[in-house]
Structure formats: structure tokens, C-alpha cells
Design a protein around this motif. Structure first.
Motif, PDB file in Angstrom:
ATOM      1  N   ILE A   1     -13.033 -29.269  25.268  1.00 62.37           N
ATOM      2  CA  ILE A   1     -12.939 -28.243  26.311  1.00 62.37           C
ATOM      3  C   ILE A   1     -11.705 -27.384  26.014  1.00 62.37           C
ATOM      4  O   ILE A   1     -10.616 -27.913  25.761  1.00 62.37           O
ATOM      5  N   ILE A   2     -11.885 -26.082  26.051  1.00 52.57           N
ATOM      6  CA  ILE A   2     -10.754 -25.162  25.934  1.00 52.57           C
ATOM      7  C   ILE A   2     -10.681 -24.349  27.212  1.00 52.57           C
ATOM      8  O   ILE A   2     -11.693 -23.818  27.684  1.00 52.57           O
ATOM      9  N   VAL A   3      -9.486 -24.280  27.781  1.00 55.97           N
ATOM     10  CA  VAL A   3      -9.205 -23.429  28.930  1.00 55.97           C
ATOM     11  C   VAL A   3      -8.254 -22.357  28.410  1.00 55.97           C
ATOM     12  O   VAL A   3      -7.190 -22.681  27.867  1.00 55.97           O
TER      13      VAL A   3
ATOM     14  N   GLY B   1      -2.579 -12.289  39.652  1.00 55.87           N
ATOM     15  CA  GLY B   1      -3.944 -12.146  39.149  1.00 55.87           C
ATOM     16  C   GLY B   1      -4.155 -13.130  38.012  1.00 55.87           C
ATOM     17  O   GLY B   1      -3.194 -13.612  37.426  1.00 55.87           O
ATOM     18  N   ALA B   2      -5.418 -13.400  37.731  1.00 53.79           N
ATOM     19  CA  ALA B   2      -5.713 -14.340  36.656  1.00 53.79           C
ATOM     20  C   ALA B   2      -7.103 -14.085  36.107  1.00 53.79           C
ATOM     21  O   ALA B   2      -8.016 -13.689  36.838  1.00 53.79           O
ATOM     22  N   GLU B   3      -7.232 -14.313  34.824  1.00 58.53           N
ATOM     23  CA  GLU B   3      -8.535 -14.307  34.161  1.00 58.53           C
ATOM     24  C   GLU B   3      -8.509 -15.467  33.168  1.00 58.53           C
ATOM     25  O   GLU B   3      -8.040 -15.329  32.035  1.00 58.53           O
ATOM     26  N   VAL B   4      -8.938 -16.610  33.640  1.00 54.39           N
ATOM     27  CA  VAL B   4      -8.909 -17.833  32.856  1.00 54.39           C
ATOM     28  C   VAL B   4     -10.305 -18.442  32.883  1.00 54.39           C
ATOM     29  O   VAL B   4     -10.939 -18.492  33.937  1.00 54.39           O
ATOM     30  N   HIS B   5     -10.765 -18.911  31.723  1.00 48.71           N
ATOM     31  CA  HIS B   5     -12.117 -19.471  31.622  1.00 48.71           C
ATOM     32  C   HIS B   5     -12.087 -20.807  30.895  1.00 48.71           C
ATOM     33  O   HIS B   5     -11.193 -21.073  30.097  1.00 48.71           O
ATOM     34  N   ARG B   6     -13.111 -21.600  31.160  1.00 55.29           N
ATOM     35  CA  ARG B   6     -13.299 -22.891  30.479  1.00 55.29           C
ATOM     36  C   ARG B   6     -14.411 -22.709  29.449  1.00 55.29           C
ATOM     37  O   ARG B   6     -15.477 -22.194  29.769  1.00 55.29           O
ATOM     38  N   TYR B   7     -14.156 -23.162  28.239  1.00 57.29           N
ATOM     39  CA  TYR B   7     -15.120 -23.063  27.151  1.00 57.29           C
ATOM     40  C   TYR B   7     -15.481 -24.469  26.669  1.00 57.29           C
ATOM     41  O   TYR B   7     -14.600 -25.293  26.452  1.00 57.29           O
ATOM     42  N   ARG B   8     -16.759 -24.708  26.476  1.00 57.49           N
ATOM     43  CA  ARG B   8     -17.231 -25.980  25.931  1.00 57.49           C
ATOM     44  C   ARG B   8     -17.476 -25.770  24.435  1.00 57.49           C
ATOM     45  O   ARG B   8     -18.264 -24.913  24.056  1.00 57.49           O
ATOM     46  N   ILE B   9     -16.825 -26.570  23.632  1.00 58.65           N
ATOM     47  CA  ILE B   9     -16.918 -26.421  22.183  1.00 58.65           C
ATOM     48  C   ILE B   9     -17.760 -27.569  21.633  1.00 58.65           C
ATOM     49  O   ILE B   9     -17.445 -28.741  21.837  1.00 58.65           O
ATOM     50  N   SER B  10     -18.830 -27.229  20.921  1.00 58.26           N
ATOM     51  CA  SER B  10     -19.720 -28.268  20.395  1.00 58.26           C
ATOM     52  C   SER B  10     -19.355 -28.691  18.971  1.00 58.26           C
ATOM     53  O   SER B  10     -19.753 -29.752  18.530  1.00 58.26           O
ATOM     54  N   ALA B  11     -18.609 -27.851  18.265  1.00 51.97           N
ATOM     55  CA  ALA B  11     -18.212 -28.200  16.909  1.00 51.97           C
ATOM     56  C   ALA B  11     -16.919 -27.481  16.561  1.00 51.97           C
ATOM     57  O   ALA B  11     -16.649 -26.400  17.065  1.00 51.97           O
TER      58      ALA B  11
ATOM     59  N   PHE C   1      -1.531 -27.764  24.825  1.00 51.30           N
ATOM     60  CA  PHE C   1      -1.302 -27.103  26.111  1.00 51.30           C
ATOM     61  C   PHE C   1      -0.145 -26.136  25.919  1.00 51.30           C
ATOM     62  O   PHE C   1       0.941 -26.545  25.499  1.00 51.30           O
ATOM     63  N   ALA C   2      -0.379 -24.855  26.175  1.00 57.07           N
ATOM     64  CA  ALA C   2       0.676 -23.854  25.994  1.00 57.07           C
ATOM     65  C   ALA C   2       0.584 -22.784  27.073  1.00 57.07           C
ATOM     66  O   ALA C   2      -0.507 -22.347  27.438  1.00 57.07           O
ATOM     67  N   ILE C   3       1.738 -22.393  27.568  1.00 50.91           N
ATOM     68  CA  ILE C   3       1.873 -21.277  28.499  1.00 50.91           C
ATOM     69  C   ILE C   3       2.967 -20.405  27.904  1.00 50.91           C
ATOM     70  O   ILE C   3       4.090 -20.875  27.715  1.00 50.91           O
ATOM     71  N   SER C   4       2.629 -19.157  27.572  1.00 51.83           N
ATOM     72  CA  SER C   4       3.592 -18.333  26.833  1.00 51.83           C
ATOM     73  C   SER C   4       3.575 -16.876  27.299  1.00 51.83           C
ATOM     74  O   SER C   4       2.570 -16.387  27.807  1.00 51.83           O
ATOM     75  N   PRO C   5       4.701 -16.174  27.082  1.00 50.71           N
ATOM     76  CA  PRO C   5       4.759 -14.762  27.457  1.00 50.71           C
ATOM     77  C   PRO C   5       3.934 -13.923  26.490  1.00 50.71           C
ATOM     78  O   PRO C   5       3.907 -14.185  25.286  1.00 50.71           O
ATOM     79  N   ASP C   6       3.248 -12.932  27.000  1.00 49.65           N
ATOM     80  CA  ASP C   6       2.524 -12.002  26.148  1.00 49.65           C
ATOM     81  C   ASP C   6       3.529 -11.043  25.509  1.00 49.65           C
ATOM     82  O   ASP C   6       4.405 -10.530  26.213  1.00 49.65           O
ATOM     83  N   PRO C   7       3.430 -10.781  24.216  1.00 47.60           N
ATOM     84  CA  PRO C   7       4.421  -9.912  23.571  1.00 47.60           C
ATOM     85  C   PRO C   7       4.267  -8.420  23.876  1.00 47.60           C
ATOM     86  O   PRO C   7       5.171  -7.639  23.596  1.00 47.60           O
ATOM     87  N   VAL C   8       3.146  -8.021  24.483  1.00 48.00           N
ATOM     88  CA  VAL C   8       2.890  -6.603  24.738  1.00 48.00           C
ATOM     89  C   VAL C   8       2.981  -6.243  26.218  1.00 48.00           C
ATOM     90  O   VAL C   8       3.595  -5.247  26.583  1.00 48.00           O
ATOM     91  N   GLU C   9       2.382  -7.065  27.081  1.00 51.34           N
ATOM     92  CA  GLU C   9       2.360  -6.785  28.516  1.00 51.34           C
ATOM     93  C   GLU C   9       3.440  -7.608  29.218  1.00 51.34           C
ATOM     94  O   GLU C   9       3.372  -8.838  29.228  1.00 51.34           O
ATOM     95  N   PRO C  10       4.425  -6.961  29.843  1.00 53.91           N
ATOM     96  CA  PRO C  10       5.556  -7.671  30.431  1.00 53.91           C
ATOM     97  C   PRO C  10       5.226  -8.614  31.580  1.00 53.91           C
ATOM     98  O   PRO C  10       5.953  -9.560  31.820  1.00 53.91           O
ATOM     99  N   GLY C  11       4.128  -8.419  32.276  1.00 47.92           N
ATOM    100  CA  GLY C  11       3.785  -9.287  33.393  1.00 47.92           C
ATOM    101  C   GLY C  11       2.697 -10.292  33.070  1.00 47.92           C
ATOM    102  O   GLY C  11       2.254 -11.035  33.930  1.00 47.92           O
ATOM    103  N   ARG C  12       2.285 -10.327  31.815  1.00 45.57           N
ATOM    104  CA  ARG C  12       1.180 -11.201  31.412  1.00 45.57           C
ATOM    105  C   ARG C  12       1.708 -12.508  30.821  1.00 45.57           C
ATOM    106  O   ARG C  12       2.651 -12.517  30.041  1.00 45.57           O
ATOM    107  N   VAL C  13       1.035 -13.606  31.199  1.00 45.41           N
ATOM    108  CA  VAL C  13       1.347 -14.939  30.678  1.00 45.41           C
ATOM    109  C   VAL C  13       0.049 -15.479  30.078  1.00 45.41           C
ATOM    110  O   VAL C  13      -0.988 -15.502  30.744  1.00 45.41           O
ATOM    111  N   ASN C  14       0.100 -15.887  28.825  1.00 50.39           N
ATOM    112  CA  ASN C  14      -1.085 -16.422  28.149  1.00 50.39           C
ATOM    113  C   ASN C  14      -1.155 -17.939  28.341  1.00 50.39           C
ATOM    114  O   ASN C  14      -0.139 -18.624  28.269  1.00 50.39           O
ATOM    115  N   VAL C  15      -2.369 -18.409  28.600  1.00 52.22           N
ATOM    116  CA  VAL C  15      -2.613 -19.822  28.852  1.00 52.22           C
ATOM    117  C   VAL C  15      -3.598 -20.332  27.810  1.00 52.22           C
ATOM    118  O   VAL C  15      -4.617 -19.684  27.547  1.00 52.22           O
TER     119      VAL C  15
END
Length: 94
Positions: free
Chosen positions: A2-4, A80-90, A38-52
Motif C-alpha cells: 500500500i502506498i499513501v 487543504g489536502a490531496e492524498v490517496h491510497r494506492y494498491r500495488i500488485s507488483a 514514511f516521509a513528510i517533506s517540504p515541497d521545493p517549489v510551493e512554500p505552503g505545500r508538504v509532500n507525504v
């Protein structure tokens, strides 16, 4: 597997403080059963964005970790948030 993954949006002036408040969460996740990454990091382009990015061995292990959820202080900082769960089969080498 699983990838979030996605983006959170916080006040640009408070992003560094928000990221600092996530340190314990990152440490706890990385030591949790089934956590591959597991990583939570600052986006290098958008000052208010945090990548998960999270990678888990199973849904159940992800849900077990999520049981407590983010702290109220962290939740109120998210505008605001746009986070999704991905199921990886391989997984293959690039």
C-alpha cells in the motif's frame, strides 16, 4: 503493498513549524510493524505545500498505525489536502 501519497497545504509561514511537529509521527511510523517507508517533506517549489509518502506492507498495518491519527494541533494547521491510497500488485526495478 500500500502506498499513501499526496500533498498537504499549510500556511507557508508555518510550514517549518508544522514539519517539526511531525518528527515524532515519522519516527513512530518508521518503527511500526509493516511500515516500509514514511516521509513528510517540504515541497521545493510551493512554500505552503508538504509532500507525504508512506509505504506499508498491508492495509491492516496501515490502519493499526492510523488508530491514533494526527494530533489536533497538526490537523488544524492543514488548510487543504490531496492524498490517496494506492494498491500495488507488483514491484519491479526501473
Amino acid at each position: 503493498m500500500i502506498i499513501v501519497a499526496g500533498s498537504l497545504y499549510v500556511d507557508p509561514d508555518g510550514r517549518d513549524a508544522y514539519l517539526a511537529s511531525c518528527l515524532d509521527t515519522v519516527r513512530q511510523a518508521r518503527s511500526a510493524p509493516g511500515c516500509v517507508d514514511f516521509a513528510i517533506s517540504p515541497d521545493p517549489v510551493e512554500p505552503g505545500r508538504v509532500n507525504v509518502y508512506e509505504r506499508w506492507e498491508s492495509d491492516q498495518q496501515l490502519l493499526d498505525f492510523r488508530g491514533s491519527g494526527p494530533s489536533e494541533e497538526q490537523t488544524v494547521e492543514i488548510r487543504g489536502a490531496e492524498v490517496h491510497r494506492y494498491r500495488i500488485s507488483a514491484v519491479e526495478a526501473p
